[in-house]
Design an enzyme around this catalytic site. Sequence first.
Site, short mmCIF file in Angstrom:
data_model
loop_
_atom_site.label_atom_id
_atom_site.label_comp_id
_atom_site.label_asym_id
_atom_site.label_seq_id
_atom_site.Cartn_x
_atom_site.Cartn_y
_atom_site.Cartn_z
N HIS A 173 11.55 30.25 -33.84
CA HIS A 173 10.49 30.86 -34.66
C HIS A 173 11.16 31.69 -35.74
O HIS A 173 11.70 32.76 -35.47
CB HIS A 173 9.58 31.75 -33.80
CG HIS A 173 8.40 32.30 -34.53
ND1 HIS A 173 7.14 32.29 -34.01
CD2 HIS A 173 8.28 32.88 -35.75
CE1 HIS A 173 6.29 32.84 -34.86
NE2 HIS A 173 6.97 33.21 -35.93
N HIS A 205 10.96 32.67 -40.22
CA HIS A 205 10.29 32.56 -41.51
C HIS A 205 11.35 32.42 -42.60
O HIS A 205 12.16 33.33 -42.80
CB HIS A 205 9.42 33.80 -41.77
CG HIS A 205 8.33 33.97 -40.76
ND1 HIS A 205 7.06 33.48 -40.94
CD2 HIS A 205 8.33 34.57 -39.54
CE1 HIS A 205 6.32 33.76 -39.88
NE2 HIS A 205 7.07 34.43 -39.01
N LYS A 254 1.20 25.53 -35.16
CA LYS A 254 1.23 26.99 -34.97
C LYS A 254 -0.15 27.58 -35.21
O LYS A 254 -0.83 27.23 -36.18
CB LYS A 254 2.25 27.64 -35.91
CG LYS A 254 3.69 27.35 -35.51
CD LYS A 254 4.65 28.11 -36.37
CE LYS A 254 6.09 27.91 -35.89
NZ LYS A 254 6.41 28.69 -34.68
N HIS A 276 0.53 32.62 -31.89
CA HIS A 276 0.74 34.03 -32.20
C HIS A 276 -0.28 34.77 -31.33
O HIS A 276 -1.48 34.78 -31.61
CB HIS A 276 0.50 34.33 -33.68
CG HIS A 276 0.71 35.76 -34.04
ND1 HIS A 276 1.72 36.18 -34.89
CD2 HIS A 276 0.05 36.89 -33.67
CE1 HIS A 276 1.66 37.50 -35.03
NE2 HIS A 276 0.65 37.95 -34.30
N HIS A 292 6.86 35.39 -29.61
CA HIS A 292 7.32 36.78 -29.74
C HIS A 292 6.60 37.74 -28.79
O HIS A 292 5.90 38.66 -29.22
CB HIS A 292 7.23 37.27 -31.18
CG HIS A 292 6.00 36.86 -31.94
ND1 HIS A 292 4.72 37.03 -31.49
CD2 HIS A 292 5.88 36.26 -33.16
CE1 HIS A 292 3.87 36.59 -32.38
NE2 HIS A 292 4.54 36.10 -33.40
N ASP A 315 11.55 35.33 -34.94
CA ASP A 315 10.47 35.76 -35.84
C ASP A 315 11.05 36.54 -37.01
O ASP A 315 10.42 37.45 -37.55
CB ASP A 315 9.44 36.61 -35.09
CG ASP A 315 8.15 36.83 -35.88
OD1 ASP A 315 7.86 36.00 -36.77
OD2 ASP A 315 7.45 37.83 -35.63
#
Length: 357
Positions: free
Chosen positions: A18, A20, A99, A136, A171, A247
Amino acid sequence: MPLEKFQGVELPASADFHVHLRDGAMMELVTGTIRQGGVNTVMPNLVPPVTTVQHALDYWDKLHKIEPNVTFLMSLYLHPSITPETIIEAKRAGITGVKSYPAGVTTNSSVGVVDYASFYPVFEEMERQDLILNLHGELPSVDISTAEQDFLPTLFSLHHRFPRLRIILEHCTSAAAIEAVKSCGSTVAATITAHHLYLIKDDWAGKDERAGDPFCFCKPVAKTPEDRLALLRTAASGNLKFFLGTDSAPHPVQKKREEPPAAGVFTQPYATQLVLDAFEQGCVEGVLKEESVTREVLEGFLGGFGRAFYRVEDERKEKITIGKRDERIMQVLKDAEGATEVVPFRRGQRTWSVAWK
């Protein structure tokens, strides 16, 4: 030195399930730091949301051109435009999962899920096609400290209704979330970030008259010392349900200094190193027993358990060597023009070193 037994030890390359990587100038800046963190497999996220198979493939192409020595596991963003037919197309294209972000709970989640029941036909097709649902795990809440715990009944409900659907609670930040995942069947797993192995509420919210550090603010927010210890012990436990998903979320410096700051902690260049630092710190604190932090534990949490759950191989069969060489985390990462700047987590502090074999 705690964990001195790992000085010069060779491990399989890490995997980050995970992360970004953004787009444009930020993508160009941070994608090249993936391997610096000992990682050669990642699952990237993007804004605007990737809601079509072609968009996912186009994004893969851009990332691959920047860093061809990383495996990018592509996913779609759960959105009303996603249909069972989209899932079939995604499977054929080699996309790994979908996701889900509840609407409004974090940065860039404004087009997230409002009603999970409306997606039941999509989840049914995901079961058939064996795609992963990445959750999430928060619900909009007056108290952001309880948003994750408020979501757990939704996790149980989805797992009960779709028992063959592979689900990852992304997370985890609380002892309650850890226990929830443990109580589910083998098709439910979870990622744990590197930064949540360090942070508690005081770090981002402040204490007494001391203001919190905006570079420690993320969502889900860090919680109590007891929650942090639960995460640390779980990451070092060898439980195959839990593996690394950083994350890592880079934001320009100015966005982190706004009020409120953008939610996200940037850890990508030090993904492996920060986990080692956290385990070492846990041994110093007496939270972890040094003998329980084994090579098998490191290999599992840093990539082995995640690759097994995702059913992906490290096709490169690459190795990294870890050690303590007085390396320090950079103060800032910026492009040549200085137009894009990102501050890494634990900037300036000593960390482990990673070298590629």
